[in-house]
Design a protein around this motif. Structure first.
Motif, short mmCIF file in Angstrom:
data_model
loop_
_atom_site.label_atom_id
_atom_site.label_comp_id
_atom_site.label_asym_id
_atom_site.label_seq_id
_atom_site.Cartn_x
_atom_site.Cartn_y
_atom_site.Cartn_z
N TRP A 1 0.83 -1.21 0.00
CA TRP A 1 0.00 0.00 0.00
C TRP A 1 0.86 1.25 0.00
N ARG A 2 1.96 1.21 0.75
CA ARG A 2 2.87 2.36 0.75
C ARG A 2 3.47 2.59 -0.62
N VAL B 1 0.89 4.32 -2.80
CA VAL B 1 0.81 5.74 -2.47
C VAL B 1 1.99 6.49 -3.07
N THR C 1 1.79 9.42 -5.81
CA THR C 1 2.30 10.74 -5.48
C THR C 1 3.34 11.21 -6.48
N THR D 1 -3.24 7.20 -5.78
CA THR D 1 -2.92 7.74 -4.47
C THR D 1 -4.09 7.56 -3.51
N LEU E 1 -4.03 5.26 -0.15
CA LEU E 1 -4.27 5.79 1.18
C LEU E 1 -5.39 5.03 1.89
#
Length: 59
Positions: free
Chosen positions: A13-14, A17, A21, A43, A47
Motif C-alpha cells: 500500500w505504501r 501511495v 504521489t 494515491t 491511502l
C-alpha cells in the motif's frame, strides 16, 4: 494467510501511495494533466488501503 488476503500488506500500500504521489508530481511539474488524472486515483486507493491495513493490523 488471512491477513494477506484482507490487505494487510503495508509495504504494498505504501508503494502504491508513493507511485501515485510521484505521478501527481510529474504531471503537475511537467504540465501533463493526463498523468495527474491517472495518478490521483492510485494515491487515493493507496491511502484507503493503507489506513485499512493499519486498522486490521492493530486489531
Amino acid at each position: 494467510m488471512a491477513q494477506e488476503q484482507t490487505g494487510g500488506n503495508l509495504a504494498g500500500w505504501r508503494a502504491l501511495v508513493l507511485i501515485g504521489t510521484l505521478g501527481n508530481a510529474v504531471g503537475l511539474i511537467g504540465g501533463a494533466p493526463v498523468v495527474t488524472l491517472a495518478a490521483a486515483p492510485l494515491t487515493i486507493m493507496g491511502l484507503i488501503g493503507l489506513v485499512s491495513a493499519r486498522r486490521k493490523q492493530r486489531s
